[in-house]
Each structure stands twice: as structure tokens, then as C-alpha cells.
Design a protein around this motif. Structure first.
Motif, mmCIF file in Angstrom:
data_model
loop_
_atom_site.group_PDB
_atom_site.id
_atom_site.type_symbol
_atom_site.label_atom_id
_atom_site.label_comp_id
_atom_site.label_asym_id
_atom_site.label_seq_id
_atom_site.Cartn_x
_atom_site.Cartn_y
_atom_site.Cartn_z
ATOM 1 N N GLY A 41 4.604 14.248 -6.269
ATOM 2 C CA GLY A 41 3.571 14.893 -5.460
ATOM 3 C C GLY A 41 2.561 13.900 -4.921
ATOM 4 O O GLY A 41 2.180 13.954 -3.752
ATOM 5 N N ARG A 42 2.129 12.967 -5.765
ATOM 6 C CA ARG A 42 1.176 11.952 -5.326
ATOM 7 C C ARG A 42 1.808 11.023 -4.297
ATOM 8 O O ARG A 42 1.147 10.589 -3.346
ATOM 9 C CB ARG A 42 0.683 11.142 -6.518
ATOM 10 C CG ARG A 42 -0.263 11.883 -7.438
ATOM 11 C CD ARG A 42 -0.741 10.976 -8.544
ATOM 12 N NE ARG A 42 -1.402 9.793 -7.995
ATOM 13 C CZ ARG A 42 -1.703 8.710 -8.718
ATOM 14 N NH1 ARG A 42 -1.374 8.671 -10.007
ATOM 15 N NH2 ARG A 42 -2.317 7.691 -8.160
ATOM 16 N N ALA A 43 3.091 10.702 -4.511
ATOM 17 C CA ALA A 43 3.773 9.840 -3.550
ATOM 18 C C ALA A 43 3.866 10.517 -2.194
ATOM 19 O O ALA A 43 3.691 9.885 -1.146
ATOM 20 C CB ALA A 43 5.168 9.480 -4.064
ATOM 21 N N LEU A 44 4.134 11.828 -2.189
ATOM 22 C CA LEU A 44 4.235 12.569 -0.942
ATOM 23 C C LEU A 44 2.900 12.590 -0.206
ATOM 24 O O LEU A 44 2.841 12.399 1.015
ATOM 25 C CB LEU A 44 4.714 13.988 -1.226
ATOM 26 C CG LEU A 44 5.096 14.845 -0.013
ATOM 27 C CD1 LEU A 44 6.235 14.209 0.765
ATOM 28 C CD2 LEU A 44 5.490 16.248 -0.453
ATOM 29 N N ALA A 86 0.818 -1.206 0.000
ATOM 30 C CA ALA A 86 0.000 0.000 0.000
ATOM 31 C C ALA A 86 0.854 1.258 0.000
ATOM 32 O O ALA A 86 0.324 2.350 -0.115
ATOM 33 C CB ALA A 86 -0.915 0.008 1.226
ATOM 34 N N HIS A 87 2.175 1.117 0.132
ATOM 35 C CA HIS A 87 3.048 2.286 0.157
ATOM 36 C C HIS A 87 3.274 2.794 -1.261
ATOM 37 O O HIS A 87 3.368 2.029 -2.219
ATOM 38 C CB HIS A 87 4.387 1.942 0.804
ATOM 39 C CG HIS A 87 4.263 1.567 2.252
ATOM 40 N ND1 HIS A 87 3.955 2.482 3.226
ATOM 41 C CD2 HIS A 87 4.389 0.379 2.883
ATOM 42 C CE1 HIS A 87 3.903 1.874 4.406
ATOM 43 N NE2 HIS A 87 4.156 0.602 4.217
ATOM 44 N N ALA A 88 3.396 4.122 -1.365
ATOM 45 C CA ALA A 88 3.561 4.735 -2.681
ATOM 46 C C ALA A 88 4.890 4.374 -3.317
ATOM 47 O O ALA A 88 5.037 4.423 -4.527
ATOM 48 C CB ALA A 88 3.448 6.263 -2.567
ATOM 49 N N HIS A 89 5.888 4.023 -2.503
ATOM 50 C CA HIS A 89 7.209 3.721 -3.027
ATOM 51 C C HIS A 89 7.439 2.214 -3.104
ATOM 52 O O HIS A 89 8.553 1.727 -2.888
ATOM 53 C CB HIS A 89 8.286 4.366 -2.163
ATOM 54 C CG HIS A 89 7.975 4.353 -0.705
ATOM 55 N ND1 HIS A 89 7.871 3.194 0.035
ATOM 56 C CD2 HIS A 89 7.696 5.366 0.144
ATOM 57 C CE1 HIS A 89 7.579 3.493 1.289
ATOM 58 N NE2 HIS A 89 7.454 4.805 1.376
ATOM 59 N N ALA A 90 6.371 1.461 -3.381
ATOM 60 C CA ALA A 90 6.475 0.006 -3.388
ATOM 61 C C ALA A 90 7.361 -0.509 -4.508
ATOM 62 O O ALA A 90 7.749 -1.669 -4.495
ATOM 63 C CB ALA A 90 5.085 -0.621 -3.512
ATOM 64 N N TRP A 105 11.521 10.282 7.692
ATOM 65 C CA TRP A 105 11.977 9.328 6.686
ATOM 66 C C TRP A 105 10.885 9.013 5.677
ATOM 67 O O TRP A 105 11.159 8.886 4.472
ATOM 68 C CB TRP A 105 12.437 8.036 7.359
ATOM 69 C CG TRP A 105 12.881 7.000 6.374
ATOM 70 C CD1 TRP A 105 14.126 6.858 5.826
ATOM 71 C CD2 TRP A 105 12.067 5.966 5.782
ATOM 72 N NE1 TRP A 105 14.133 5.807 4.944
ATOM 73 C CE2 TRP A 105 12.894 5.245 4.891
ATOM 74 C CE3 TRP A 105 10.733 5.601 5.936
ATOM 75 C CZ2 TRP A 105 12.415 4.157 4.159
ATOM 76 C CZ3 TRP A 105 10.245 4.532 5.203
ATOM 77 C CH2 TRP A 105 11.087 3.817 4.328
ATOM 78 N N PHE A 106 9.636 8.872 6.121
ATOM 79 C CA PHE A 106 8.548 8.596 5.185
ATOM 80 C C PHE A 106 8.452 9.702 4.137
ATOM 81 O O PHE A 106 8.275 9.427 2.946
ATOM 82 C CB PHE A 106 7.220 8.472 5.939
ATOM 83 C CG PHE A 106 6.973 7.108 6.511
ATOM 84 C CD1 PHE A 106 6.698 6.033 5.691
ATOM 85 C CD2 PHE A 106 7.020 6.906 7.883
ATOM 86 C CE1 PHE A 106 6.470 4.772 6.220
ATOM 87 C CE2 PHE A 106 6.792 5.648 8.422
ATOM 88 C CZ PHE A 106 6.517 4.576 7.590
ATOM 89 N N ALA A 162 12.595 11.187 -2.512
ATOM 90 C CA ALA A 162 13.796 10.650 -3.144
ATOM 91 C C ALA A 162 13.510 9.431 -4.013
ATOM 92 O O ALA A 162 14.135 9.233 -5.049
ATOM 93 C CB ALA A 162 14.822 10.297 -2.065
ATOM 94 N N TRP A 163 12.579 8.579 -3.569
ATOM 95 C CA TRP A 163 12.252 7.348 -4.306
ATOM 96 C C TRP A 163 10.731 7.267 -4.461
ATOM 97 O O TRP A 163 10.069 6.466 -3.785
ATOM 98 C CB TRP A 163 12.767 6.123 -3.560
ATOM 99 C CG TRP A 163 14.225 6.209 -3.247
ATOM 100 C CD1 TRP A 163 15.268 6.007 -4.094
ATOM 101 C CD2 TRP A 163 14.806 6.522 -1.980
ATOM 102 N NE1 TRP A 163 16.462 6.171 -3.450
ATOM 103 C CE2 TRP A 163 16.214 6.499 -2.147
ATOM 104 C CE3 TRP A 163 14.280 6.831 -0.716
ATOM 105 C CZ2 TRP A 163 17.086 6.758 -1.101
ATOM 106 C CZ3 TRP A 163 15.139 7.095 0.318
ATOM 107 C CH2 TRP A 163 16.525 7.058 0.123
ATOM 108 N N PRO A 164 10.156 8.061 -5.335
ATOM 109 C CA PRO A 164 8.697 8.135 -5.403
ATOM 110 C C PRO A 164 8.024 6.880 -5.943
ATOM 111 O O PRO A 164 6.840 6.692 -5.731
ATOM 112 C CB PRO A 164 8.454 9.324 -6.341
ATOM 113 C CG PRO A 164 9.682 9.399 -7.180
ATOM 114 C CD PRO A 164 10.808 8.967 -6.289
ATOM 115 N N GLY A 165 8.762 6.009 -6.653
ATOM 116 C CA GLY A 165 8.137 4.818 -7.210
ATOM 117 C C GLY A 165 7.306 5.169 -8.432
ATOM 118 O O GLY A 165 7.610 6.110 -9.177
ATOM 119 N N GLU A 166 6.215 4.425 -8.632
ATOM 120 C CA GLU A 166 5.416 4.620 -9.839
ATOM 121 C C GLU A 166 4.663 5.949 -9.860
ATOM 122 O O GLU A 166 4.625 6.606 -10.888
ATOM 123 C CB GLU A 166 4.435 3.458 -9.998
ATOM 124 C CG GLU A 166 5.124 2.131 -10.285
ATOM 125 C CD GLU A 166 4.128 1.019 -10.481
ATOM 126 O OE1 GLU A 166 2.915 1.302 -10.429
ATOM 127 O OE2 GLU A 166 4.556 -0.130 -10.689
#
Length: 235
Positions: A101-104, A36-40, A86-87, A93-97
């Protein structure tokens, strides 16, 4: 610390299950998939996120019991404050897919929850009253070196032995309880919807990524709900 036996054991079972789940997700092969994490998309980042949730659940488990009040306060406050930062850093730094902004925005609830954890540890240690001590408060007040100013020793709480005395702290705890309750309902709703849409496990009993994602969301919601209960007890 919770003095009501029933509530104490409910919270114990809840946080114990969340701790075990977080450790399993951090160590299991392919734990990043369906997270469920944005940086999966970054396995080690997702594993560390699950491990941080496990540590937070373990700390909440300790808070339920009297021996949890003997744990060092400053290391816990520093640890969970750094975890909250850290989150946010991981999302940038590593937003993933998703876009950065959405990852944040996606990890902001996790940062709020870990930040609330740091506040709770500090408040329970430095801004609370020992309601369960009852008549022992007068005896402690007579002991050399015991400054009881600002401490409410009347012992009115039936559910929790620790109650905040400052009006500002009580309002802060109430606001955090409301925010965590909203997050809990949001995560649980998403978890139910994700699980309902996910395909069934295959013949080998291996669940698809959607099932793991639904479980992650459900556990985040359960953690937020348990923390909200603890904040209500403090108020």
C-alpha cells in the motif's frame, strides 16, 4: 511549443539536464541504491523507472521547440499511458521494502505525472490553436481541405504558440498545472531535507545513498515544475 525565447531556453536547459540525469541513473552502477522510488530494492525496476523519466524529459524538451510538433502523436500517447500503468503495476508486483500500500502511494505521483504527459501530448496535437501563426490563419482557412472550425487563430499568447481552445481542456490543463506544482513543491522540499540530513561524500568523492536520493527527489520536483509551466503556457 514556446515562442518566448528566454522561457524556451530555460525549459530547454532544464529538460536537457533531466534527460541526462535520468540516463545516468539508469546506466550507472548501483543506481537503485538511494533511489527515491518505492521499489528501489529491485535494481532493474529502478533503472527502468529512471529511464522512463529520461524519456519523458526528452519528450518535454521536444515540445518546447517547433520541430517537436512534427513528432508522431499516437505512439507518444500510448507510450506514456502505458508508462503510467507500469508505475502502478511495478509497485503492486515488486513493492520493495515498504508495504504494498505504501509503495503504491509512493509511485502514484509518478503515474500522475506520466499520465499528465500523455494528456498534454494529445491536447497539444488535437485541441490547440496556432497562436503564433497570426495573420496566416485566414490564408490557411482558404486552403482546400483545411477545416479551421473550433481553432482560435487570433494569436494572443506571447509565451506559447499553442493554446487550448476548449473550456474543458483549459480547466483540465489548469488543474493538472496545480497538481504538478504541488508535487513539485513536495518533491523539492523532501529533496532539500534529505540532502541536508545526508552525510558528506567520502574522500574519493563518492556520494552516499542519501545524496543520490536527494538528487532523485530534486529532479522529480524539477520535472513536475517544468511540466506545470508548460501547462500554464497552454492555458
Amino acid at each position: 511549443m514556446i515562442t518566448a525565447t528566454g522561457l524556451r531556453w530555460i525549459m530547454t536547459v532544464l529538460f536537457c539536464a533531466l534527460t541526462l540525469y535520468g540516463v545516468w541513473r539508469a546506466l550507472a552502477s548501483g543506481s537503485a541504491h538511494g533511489s527515491a522510488h518505492a521499489h528501489a530494492g529491485h535494481p532493474w525496476v529502478a533503472r527502468l523507472a529512471h529511464l522512463l523519466h529520461a524519456v519523458m524529459a526528452l519528450a518535454m524538451l521536444a515540445m518546447v521547440w517547433p520541430w517537436g510538433m512534427d513528432l508522431l502523436v499516437v505512439p507518444q500517447v500510448v507510450f506514456f499511458s502505458l508508462a503510467a500503468g507500469w508505475f502502478l503495476l511495478a509497485a503492486v508486483a515488486w513493492p520493495g521494502e515498504p508495504a504494498r500500500g505504501r509503495a503504491l502511494l509512493s509511485v502514484l505521483p509518478h503515474a500522475v505525472m506520466t499520465g499528465a504527459m500523455a494528456w498534454m501530448v494529445a491536447a497539444m496535437a488535437w485541441g490547440t490553436s496556432m497562436g503564433s501563426m497570426g495573420g496566416g490563419g485566414e490564408a490557411m482557412a482558404d486552403m482546400p481541405g483545411m477545416d479551421m472550425q473550433g481553432m482560435d487563430m487570433s494569436g494572443s499568447g506571447a509565451a506559447g504558440a499553442m493554446e487550448l481552445t476548449g473550456a474543458g481542456d483549459r480547466w483540465s490543463a489548469g488543474v493538472l498545472a496545480f497538481v504538478l506544482l504541488v508535487l513539485a513543491l513536495w518533491w523539492l522540499t523532501r529533496g532539500f531535507d534529505t540532502g541536508r540530513r545526508a552525510p558528506r561524500p567520502d574522500a574519493d568523492g563518492v556520494g552516499p545513498d542519501g545524496v543520490r536520493g536527494a538528487l532523485d527527489l530534486g529532479c522529480h520536483g524539477a520535472m513536475a515544475l517544468g511540466m506545470a509551466v508548460m501547462f500554464v503556457v497552454m492555458v
